[in-house]
Motif scaffolding. Structure first.
Motif, PDB file in Angstrom:
ATOM      1  N   PHE A   8       0.847  -1.184   0.000  1.00 28.63           N
ATOM      2  CA  PHE A   8       0.000   0.000   0.000  1.00 28.63           C
ATOM      3  C   PHE A   8       0.886   1.239   0.000  1.00 28.63           C
ATOM      4  N   MET A   9       0.546   2.200  -0.843  1.00 28.91           N
ATOM      5  CA  MET A   9       1.398   3.377  -1.028  1.00 28.91           C
ATOM      6  C   MET A   9       0.992   4.495  -0.073  1.00 28.91           C
ATOM      7  N   SER A  10       1.147   4.282   1.207  1.00 28.92           N
ATOM      8  CA  SER A  10       0.719   5.273   2.197  1.00 28.92           C
ATOM      9  C   SER A  10       1.564   6.544   2.156  1.00 28.92           C
ATOM     10  N   ASP A  11       2.737   6.502   1.502  1.00 31.85           N
ATOM     11  CA  ASP A  11       3.587   7.680   1.443  1.00 31.85           C
ATOM     12  C   ASP A  11       3.164   8.645   0.334  1.00 31.85           C
ATOM     13  N   VAL A  12       2.211   8.257  -0.503  1.00 28.27           N
ATOM     14  CA  VAL A  12       1.715   9.135  -1.551  1.00 28.27           C
ATOM     15  C   VAL A  12       0.683  10.069  -0.938  1.00 28.27           C
ATOM     16  N   THR A  13       0.993  11.355  -0.921  1.00 27.16           N
ATOM     17  CA  THR A  13       0.086  12.318  -0.305  1.00 27.16           C
ATOM     18  C   THR A  13      -0.422  13.359  -1.286  1.00 27.16           C
ATOM     19  N   ASP A  14       0.093  13.331  -2.514  1.00 25.93           N
ATOM     20  CA  ASP A  14      -0.273  14.343  -3.483  1.00 25.93           C
ATOM     21  C   ASP A  14      -0.360  13.711  -4.868  1.00 25.93           C
ATOM     22  N   PHE A  15      -1.224  14.236  -5.728  1.00 23.02           N
ATOM     23  CA  PHE A  15      -1.337  13.705  -7.085  1.00 23.02           C
ATOM     24  C   PHE A  15      -0.023  13.830  -7.848  1.00 23.02           C
ATOM     25  N   GLY A  19       3.009  10.687 -10.912  1.00 25.61           N
ATOM     26  CA  GLY A  19       3.580  10.686 -12.256  1.00 25.61           C
ATOM     27  C   GLY A  19       2.635  11.175 -13.339  1.00 25.61           C
ATOM     28  N   LEU A  20       1.639  11.962 -12.973  1.00 27.39           N
ATOM     29  CA  LEU A  20       0.696  12.491 -13.952  1.00 27.39           C
ATOM     30  C   LEU A  20       1.245  13.746 -14.621  1.00 27.39           C
ATOM     31  N   ARG A  21       0.789  14.003 -15.851  1.00 28.45           N
ATOM     32  CA  ARG A  21       1.202  15.186 -16.600  1.00 28.45           C
ATOM     33  C   ARG A  21       0.737  16.463 -15.903  1.00 28.45           C
ATOM     34  N   GLU A  22       1.487  17.521 -16.114  1.00 30.52           N
ATOM     35  CA  GLU A  22       1.183  18.813 -15.497  1.00 30.52           C
ATOM     36  C   GLU A  22      -0.222  19.293 -15.827  1.00 30.52           C
ATOM     37  N   GLU A  23      -0.675  19.068 -17.062  1.00 27.81           N
ATOM     38  CA  GLU A  23      -2.011  19.511 -17.452  1.00 27.81           C
ATOM     39  C   GLU A  23      -3.079  18.857 -16.583  1.00 27.81           C
ATOM     40  N   LEU A  24      -2.904  17.565 -16.302  1.00 30.03           N
ATOM     41  CA  LEU A  24      -3.865  16.858 -15.459  1.00 30.03           C
ATOM     42  C   LEU A  24      -3.796  17.352 -14.022  1.00 30.03           C
ATOM     43  N   TYR A  33      -9.472  18.779  -6.151  1.00 26.09           N
ATOM     44  CA  TYR A  33      -8.952  17.504  -5.669  1.00 26.09           C
ATOM     45  C   TYR A  33      -7.679  17.778  -4.884  1.00 26.09           C
ATOM     46  N   GLU A  34      -7.628  17.326  -3.648  1.00 26.50           N
ATOM     47  CA  GLU A  34      -6.481  17.640  -2.809  1.00 26.50           C
ATOM     48  C   GLU A  34      -5.477  16.506  -2.696  1.00 26.50           C
ATOM     49  N   ALA A  35      -5.950  15.291  -2.488  1.00 24.25           N
ATOM     50  CA  ALA A  35      -5.045  14.151  -2.316  1.00 24.25           C
ATOM     51  C   ALA A  35      -5.695  12.911  -2.920  1.00 24.25           C
ATOM     52  N   GLN A  41      -4.198   5.903  -5.402  1.00 24.85           N
ATOM     53  CA  GLN A  41      -2.785   5.706  -5.051  1.00 24.85           C
ATOM     54  C   GLN A  41      -2.258   4.394  -5.611  1.00 24.85           C
ATOM     55  N   GLU A  42      -3.080   3.374  -5.548  1.00 23.58           N
ATOM     56  CA  GLU A  42      -2.641   2.044  -5.987  1.00 23.58           C
ATOM     57  C   GLU A  42      -2.751   1.848  -7.491  1.00 23.58           C
ATOM     58  N   SER A  43      -3.818   2.336  -8.092  1.00 19.09           N
ATOM     59  CA  SER A  43      -4.070   2.001  -9.490  1.00 19.09           C
ATOM     60  C   SER A  43      -3.377   2.919 -10.491  1.00 19.09           C
ATOM     61  N   ILE A  44      -3.289   4.194 -10.213  1.00 16.73           N
ATOM     62  CA  ILE A  44      -2.725   5.114 -11.199  1.00 16.73           C
ATOM     63  C   ILE A  44      -1.293   4.738 -11.588  1.00 16.73           C
ATOM     64  N   PRO A  45      -0.374   4.510 -10.652  1.00 17.96           N
ATOM     65  CA  PRO A  45       0.980   4.124 -11.072  1.00 17.96           C
ATOM     66  C   PRO A  45       1.006   2.819 -11.877  1.00 17.96           C
TER      67      PRO A  45
END
Length: 180
Positions: A8-15, A19-24, A33-35, A41-45
């Protein structure tokens, strides 16, 4: 805690950690959307790498964004052509409209072309839009098969298929349509 694909990626606190593009990232900030949620956290990467994924989460936890953001992130920035690169299958016209609206909203920064295709809507308009070109098709199994049989939907460039509410589609008797 274990996720469905590793730790589980509990250390991910921000979009921006995903690894999403700046536009997104800018669109997400504009939408408030804040966090990312745990499913995001799990599916996007995983989806950004092109991995197959099976995700399950309660209603209202951000599942649509969990698959929509990677689909949009993977769109070429230039010359996208006319054929869709992603297909999202959903069980009902209501969900088709909802998912299409969300993907359109997330992809507005780079004019992502989305098309909802479902029964009860004039097929002629859908055919016209498909001829002009679309990036992501969101559709119900029956109407997608209808377009495939008519040869008005070409899936030759589709790199990603999402079965949204797959359990619901199976419960509704769409197994044969999904196989097709």
């Amino acid at each position: 805690r274990r996720g469905w694909r590793g730790t589980f990626m509990s250390d991910v606190t921000d979009f921006s950690d995903l690894g999403l593009r700046e536009e997104l990232l800018a669109v997400l900030a504009d939408l408030g959307y804040e966090a990312p949620t745990p499913i995001q956290q799990e599916s996007i990467p995983q989806m950004l790498t092109g991995s197959d994924l099976l995700g399950q989460a309660a209603t209202g936890t951000g599942k649509t964004a969990a698959f929509a953001l990677p689909l949009l992130n993977r769109l070429p920035q230039q010359d996208r052509g006319k054929l869709p690169t992603a297909l999202v299958l959903v069980p009902t016209r209501e969900l088709c409209i909802q998912v299409s609206s969300a993907i359109h909203r997330y992809g507005r920064a780079f004019d992502a072309r989305t098309l909802p295709i479902y029964g009860g809507q004039p097929i002629g308009r859908q055919i016209s839009t498909l001829k002009r070109g679309t990036d992501i098709v969101i559709g119900t199994p029956g109407r997608v098969l209808d377009h495939l049989n008519r040869r008005t939907l070409d899936l030759g460039s589709v790199a990603t298929v999402v079965l949204d509410e797959a359990d619901e589609m199976l419960d509704m008797g769409f197994a044969e349509d999904l196989d097709s």
